[in-house]
Design a protein around this motif. Structure first.
Motif, mmCIF file in Angstrom:
data_model
loop_
_atom_site.group_PDB
_atom_site.id
_atom_site.type_symbol
_atom_site.label_atom_id
_atom_site.label_comp_id
_atom_site.label_asym_id
_atom_site.label_seq_id
_atom_site.Cartn_x
_atom_site.Cartn_y
_atom_site.Cartn_z
ATOM 1 N N TRP A 10 76.414 55.338 38.567
ATOM 2 C CA TRP A 10 75.487 56.273 38.833
ATOM 3 C C TRP A 10 75.533 56.961 39.832
ATOM 4 N N LYS A 11 75.960 56.951 40.827
ATOM 5 C CA LYS A 11 75.901 57.514 41.520
ATOM 6 C C LYS A 11 75.410 57.792 42.698
ATOM 7 N N MET A 12 74.562 58.932 43.331
ATOM 8 C CA MET A 12 73.279 59.225 43.828
ATOM 9 C C MET A 12 72.379 59.763 43.611
ATOM 10 N N GLY A 94 87.409 54.554 46.526
ATOM 11 C CA GLY A 94 88.197 55.833 46.764
ATOM 12 C C GLY A 94 87.742 56.910 45.699
ATOM 13 N N HIS A 95 86.685 56.982 44.917
ATOM 14 C CA HIS A 95 85.812 57.747 44.229
ATOM 15 C C HIS A 95 86.942 59.178 44.682
ATOM 16 N N SER A 96 86.899 60.471 43.632
ATOM 17 C CA SER A 96 87.672 61.284 43.675
ATOM 18 C C SER A 96 86.628 62.290 45.075
ATOM 19 N N TYR A 165 92.160 56.177 36.296
ATOM 20 C CA TYR A 165 92.471 57.757 36.667
ATOM 21 C C TYR A 165 91.374 58.657 36.322
ATOM 22 N N GLU A 166 91.181 59.957 36.939
ATOM 23 C CA GLU A 166 90.152 60.357 36.922
ATOM 24 C C GLU A 166 90.717 61.641 37.322
ATOM 25 N N PRO A 167 90.903 62.890 37.111
ATOM 26 C CA PRO A 167 91.768 63.804 36.784
ATOM 27 C C PRO A 167 90.344 65.237 37.469
ATOM 28 N N ALA A 170 88.307 67.200 35.485
ATOM 29 C CA ALA A 170 87.275 66.999 34.640
ATOM 30 C C ALA A 170 85.989 65.972 34.924
ATOM 31 N N ILE A 171 85.492 65.573 35.882
ATOM 32 C CA ILE A 171 84.664 64.900 36.457
ATOM 33 C C ILE A 171 82.946 65.966 36.493
ATOM 34 N N GLY A 172 82.308 65.734 36.047
ATOM 35 C CA GLY A 172 80.865 65.916 35.369
ATOM 36 C C GLY A 172 81.013 67.843 35.361
ATOM 37 N N THR A 173 82.817 68.123 34.654
ATOM 38 C CA THR A 173 82.737 69.059 34.294
ATOM 39 C C THR A 173 82.007 69.899 32.715
ATOM 40 N N GLY A 209 88.657 58.406 33.432
ATOM 41 C CA GLY A 209 87.338 58.303 33.724
ATOM 42 C C GLY A 209 86.976 60.684 34.144
ATOM 43 N N GLY A 210 86.382 60.651 33.720
ATOM 44 C CA GLY A 210 86.334 62.281 33.491
ATOM 45 C C GLY A 210 85.274 62.829 32.322
ATOM 46 N N SER A 211 84.312 62.880 32.270
ATOM 47 C CA SER A 211 83.472 63.607 31.810
ATOM 48 C C SER A 211 83.453 62.605 29.799
ATOM 49 N N VAL A 212 83.810 61.233 29.905
ATOM 50 C CA VAL A 212 83.728 60.340 29.119
ATOM 51 C C VAL A 212 82.340 61.091 28.081
ATOM 52 N N ALA A 229 86.627 52.562 30.453
ATOM 53 C CA ALA A 229 86.135 53.938 31.371
ATOM 54 C C ALA A 229 85.953 53.675 32.136
ATOM 55 N N LEU A 230 85.636 54.754 32.574
ATOM 56 C CA LEU A 230 84.876 55.378 33.362
ATOM 57 C C LEU A 230 83.824 56.591 33.743
ATOM 58 N N VAL A 231 82.174 56.225 33.553
ATOM 59 C CA VAL A 231 81.758 56.998 33.203
ATOM 60 C C VAL A 231 80.253 57.757 34.843
ATOM 61 N N GLY A 232 80.118 58.311 34.480
ATOM 62 C CA GLY A 232 79.228 59.201 35.179
ATOM 63 C C GLY A 232 78.006 60.181 34.334
ATOM 64 N N GLY A 233 78.028 60.682 34.673
ATOM 65 C CA GLY A 233 76.567 61.517 33.709
ATOM 66 C C GLY A 233 76.406 60.407 32.244
ATOM 67 N N ALA A 234 77.321 60.277 31.483
ATOM 68 C CA ALA A 234 76.828 59.591 30.300
ATOM 69 C C ALA A 234 76.427 58.216 30.548
HETATM 70 C C1 PEP Z 1 82.588 59.581 38.313
HETATM 71 O O1 PEP Z 1 82.626 60.192 38.427
HETATM 72 O O2 PEP Z 1 83.675 58.958 37.940
HETATM 73 C C2 PEP Z 1 83.258 59.863 36.449
HETATM 74 C C3 PEP Z 1 83.904 60.079 35.908
HETATM 75 O O3 PEP Z 1 82.082 61.171 36.424
HETATM 76 P P1 PEP Z 1 81.623 62.172 34.358
HETATM 77 O O4 PEP Z 1 81.395 60.945 33.594
HETATM 78 O O5 PEP Z 1 80.081 62.281 34.803
HETATM 79 O O6 PEP Z 1 82.903 63.182 34.236
#
Ligand code: PEP
Length: 248
Positions: A10-12, A94-96, A165-167, A170-173, A209-212, A229-234
């Motif tokens: 859920w980040k900040m 160690g999140h990017s 593995y989160e390129p 691809a994160i939040g893009t 992880g990365g825009s899943v 999957a590690l999911v941010g925005g979604a």
């Molecule tokens: C993340 O921050 O770990 C991530 C994967 O974000 P998003 O799903 O928004 O790309």
């Protein structure tokens, strides 16, 4: 057979009341979870207790960071025992964003992973290359270097670690690695894990992880070395995250 792990970072985002509303909506949208997967949410520190205290379905609770000491003069930091105390079972490490914004090194991440394991929780250790590193053909070397550095000294605990593995590109893009490209990197990571810890590598869960999103999760999860999957925005919208957790 590795149990897949779908985790929401859920980040900040979210005040306490917003976080409680989101976990309640998620329990409603995800009343049952298939037995071949685990679902975890990782709220901010301020909302962790409140989210963990909601009537528990099968959704696990994780933190987004930790400090690798048990107590002491570390202003602003949170110890592993404090996270255990409120019901956390996972910690993202160690999140990017932490590597880039807070200069976290592989060595510091390895210390955190060791502290999380010693406290009985599972570290989700993030690795991933930048766009520039991929374009210059260094993606695999960078990622495998991060894997080795972030797990230094942990070869005997390998099976209890999750890798994400989160390129970075691809994160939040909205950009996602193709399922085939992600599988190639996951297979390379598993080969590196074999080099580090032998047969235990087969038990390590490697998340992508990365825009899943709902429309790419099924193909990603069908790959043999993608174990979740590690999911941010979604993860911030209950129905969308429930759909991801219900991947086919
Ligand atoms: C993340 O921050 O770990 C991530 C994967 O974000 P998003 O799903 O928004 O790309």
């Amino acid at each position: 057979m590795r149990t897949k792990l779908i985790a929401g970072n859920w980040k900040m985002h979210k005040t306490v009341s917003e976080a409680v509303a989101l976990i309640d909506a998620l329990y409603a949208a995800l009343p049952t979870i298939a037995s071949d997967r685990e679902v975890v949410v990782c709220p901010t520190f301020t909302a962790l207790s409140a989210v963990a205290a909601r009537p528990r379905g099968a959704i696990g609770i994780g933190a987004q960071n930790v400090y690798p000491e048990s107590h002491g003069a570390y202003t602003g930091e949170i110890s592993p025992a404090m996270l255990v105390d409120i019901g956390c079972r996972y910690v993202i490490i160690g999140h990017s964003e932490r590597r880039a914004l807070f200069s976290e090194s592989d060595a510091f991440i390895a210390k955190k992973a060791a502290a999380v394991l010693a406290a009985g929780m599972t570290p989700i250790v993030c690795v991933g290359e930048t766009k520039q590193e991929r374009e210059s053909g260094r993606a695999e070397a960078v990622v495998l270097g991060q894997v080795a550095g972030s797990l230094a000294g942990l070869q005997d605990r390998l099976a209890d670690v999750v890798i994400a593995y989160e390129p970075v590109w691809a994160i939040g893009t909205g950009l996602t690695a193709t399922a085939a490209d992600a599988q190639t990197m996951h297979a390379a990571i598993r080969a590196e894990l074999r080099r580090i810890g032998g047969a235990a590598a087969e038990r390590v869960r490697i998340q992508y992880g990365g825009s899943v999103k709902a429309d790419n999760v099924d193909e990603l999860m069908a790959q043999p070395d993608i174990d979740g999957a590690l999911v941010g925005g979604a993860a911030l919208v209950a129905e969308g995250f429930a759909r991801i957790a219900n991947y086919r």
